[in-house]
Design a protein around this motif. Sequence first.
Motif, PDB file in Angstrom:
ATOM      1  N   SER A  41     -31.658 -12.695  45.468  1.00  0.00           N
ATOM      2  CA  SER A  41     -31.108 -11.642  46.121  1.00  0.00           C
ATOM      3  C   SER A  41     -31.899 -10.630  46.394  1.00  0.00           C
ATOM      4  O   SER A  41     -33.060 -10.447  45.878  1.00  0.00           O
ATOM      5  CB  SER A  41     -29.925 -11.091  45.191  1.00  0.00           C
ATOM      6  OG  SER A  41     -30.580 -10.450  44.094  1.00  0.00           O
ATOM      7  N   LEU A  42     -31.727  -9.600  47.294  1.00  0.00           N
ATOM      8  CA  LEU A  42     -32.562  -8.521  47.666  1.00  0.00           C
ATOM      9  C   LEU A  42     -32.511  -7.646  46.463  1.00  0.00           C
ATOM     10  O   LEU A  42     -33.677  -7.160  46.237  1.00  0.00           O
ATOM     11  CB  LEU A  42     -31.884  -7.891  48.875  1.00  0.00           C
ATOM     12  CG  LEU A  42     -32.052  -8.444  50.216  1.00  0.00           C
ATOM     13  CD1 LEU A  42     -30.963  -7.889  51.129  1.00  0.00           C
ATOM     14  CD2 LEU A  42     -33.476  -8.416  50.773  1.00  0.00           C
ATOM     15  N   LEU A  43     -31.507  -7.522  45.777  1.00  0.00           N
ATOM     16  CA  LEU A  43     -31.540  -6.640  44.614  1.00  0.00           C
ATOM     17  C   LEU A  43     -32.486  -7.031  43.614  1.00  0.00           C
ATOM     18  O   LEU A  43     -33.309  -6.551  42.925  1.00  0.00           O
ATOM     19  CB  LEU A  43     -30.095  -6.435  43.990  1.00  0.00           C
ATOM     20  CG  LEU A  43     -30.048  -5.488  42.629  1.00  0.00           C
ATOM     21  CD1 LEU A  43     -30.699  -4.088  42.838  1.00  0.00           C
ATOM     22  CD2 LEU A  43     -28.615  -5.625  42.226  1.00  0.00           C
ATOM     23  N   GLY A  44     -32.303  -8.537  43.105  1.00  0.00           N
ATOM     24  CA  GLY A  44     -33.249  -9.191  42.349  1.00  0.00           C
ATOM     25  C   GLY A  44     -34.467  -8.873  42.539  1.00  0.00           C
ATOM     26  O   GLY A  44     -35.393  -8.849  41.739  1.00  0.00           O
ATOM     27  N   THR A  45     -34.865  -9.057  43.852  1.00  0.00           N
ATOM     28  CA  THR A  45     -36.299  -9.159  44.337  1.00  0.00           C
ATOM     29  C   THR A  45     -36.979  -7.800  44.165  1.00  0.00           C
ATOM     30  O   THR A  45     -38.125  -7.529  43.746  1.00  0.00           O
ATOM     31  CB  THR A  45     -36.369  -9.610  45.752  1.00  0.00           C
ATOM     32  OG1 THR A  45     -35.650 -11.275  45.832  1.00  0.00           O
ATOM     33  CG2 THR A  45     -37.817  -9.802  46.509  1.00  0.00           C
ATOM     34  N   GLY A  46     -35.864  -6.726  44.529  1.00  0.00           N
ATOM     35  CA  GLY A  46     -36.499  -5.367  44.610  1.00  0.00           C
ATOM     36  C   GLY A  46     -36.805  -5.061  43.061  1.00  0.00           C
ATOM     37  O   GLY A  46     -37.812  -4.290  42.676  1.00  0.00           O
ATOM     38  N   ILE A  47     -35.921  -5.462  42.088  1.00  0.00           N
ATOM     39  CA  ILE A  47     -36.011  -5.151  40.617  1.00  0.00           C
ATOM     40  C   ILE A  47     -37.277  -5.745  39.922  1.00  0.00           C
ATOM     41  O   ILE A  47     -38.034  -5.154  39.273  1.00  0.00           O
ATOM     42  CB  ILE A  47     -34.797  -5.766  39.789  1.00  0.00           C
ATOM     43  CG1 ILE A  47     -33.568  -4.633  40.096  1.00  0.00           C
ATOM     44  CG2 ILE A  47     -35.213  -5.407  38.339  1.00  0.00           C
ATOM     45  CD1 ILE A  47     -32.176  -5.118  39.612  1.00  0.00           C
TER      46      ILE A  47
END
Length: 405
Positions: free
Chosen positions: A206-212
Amino acid sequence: MTAVMQGVRVLEVAEHTFVPAASALLADWGAEVIKIEHVERGDAMRGLASTGVLNMPSDVHVLLEHSNRGKQSLGLDLTTDEGLDVVHRLAATCDVFLTNKLPRVRQKLKIDLVDIRAHNPDIIYVRGTGQGEHGPDADKGSYDALAFWNRAGMGMALARPEYGHVPGPPAPGYGDSIGAMTIAGGIMGALFHRERTGQATTVDVSLLGTGIWAMGQAMALSMALGTPWVQVRGGRNGTNPLSRNYQTKDGHWLALTCLQAGKYWPPLCEILGRSDLVADPRFADHASLNRNCDDAVEILAAAFAERTVEEWRTLLDGFTGQWAVIQHTLEVAEDPQTVANGYVQECHTAAGTPFRLAAAPVRFDDEPAVPRRAPRFNEHGDAILAELGLDWETVLGLKLRGVVA
């Protein structure tokens, strides 16, 4: 370059940048990628005329090229039984199925995990999402500016209270492209696992997981200390004068990242023509430099402002500390290191128009991956259908009914 993905066949039902850029990387490394596009408009990216900063060139859609290089295109109506049958038949011939459709859309179109695995139990099923496959927002769409940048904490980490706003991402598809690398790596790991064990896995990014993950060290510090990673009004970024940016005489910027300030202070002072500062008790060691950071910064800022960036390139060439010229994108493209390593490659459209793209960031056998152009909409449709065993009369019927482009 060794085509490490040669022999791997990928079926993509996705659009925009995040997920398509992942299979573009795989195509650069030798995979065969079949891209399913909307039967009438194609990938929504084909209709994008502006990034909000720059308009698109009229002769080549470089953003489409970035995330769709080297693929085959088939325009297909997935809402029809006949179109779905084509997808299922293609899936039976592929190693990887890749999609960015939301869970409810995957279920509606009958391309969810159970549907695809029914036709190929050995296929690796890959989902790229905004916020992850689980949780209250799993079925909500997103963009990299939202999930990767702002929700994952990057925008707030860069916000300066005195500026009165939160900065946006530095480039179109910034988080998308980073997320695509993550997906590509996950796919390669899943293929390796299947090769070793015979077991097909799912891959979720996910974009969120990659950003985190990109904010991982800041996240760890914040959680350990109970303090959010944010800028302080009017405050300096740290206490090391050799780890910050300085402006040159002609308006360019130099970036220093010498984490061992005490070690690199003497040789830098010699280069600056300020050997007197080496014996200055304010700057005697790393701790002293930290305590007197403001004084050191003022001295360095004045010194760097005395010469142009090209003069500093020459003077700092032998400096053992870590530094770089802060560059804009056109300067990056012509950087000697960019050129020497093939980090930018030249391509040509179907009409022969030349353009340049960032190369895949992984080299195999010390050779850069040379990207091929993106396909024209439905460029390979007839050939793909023929490979499935559909005769021309059947294909023509599908075209007349609007099932295929």
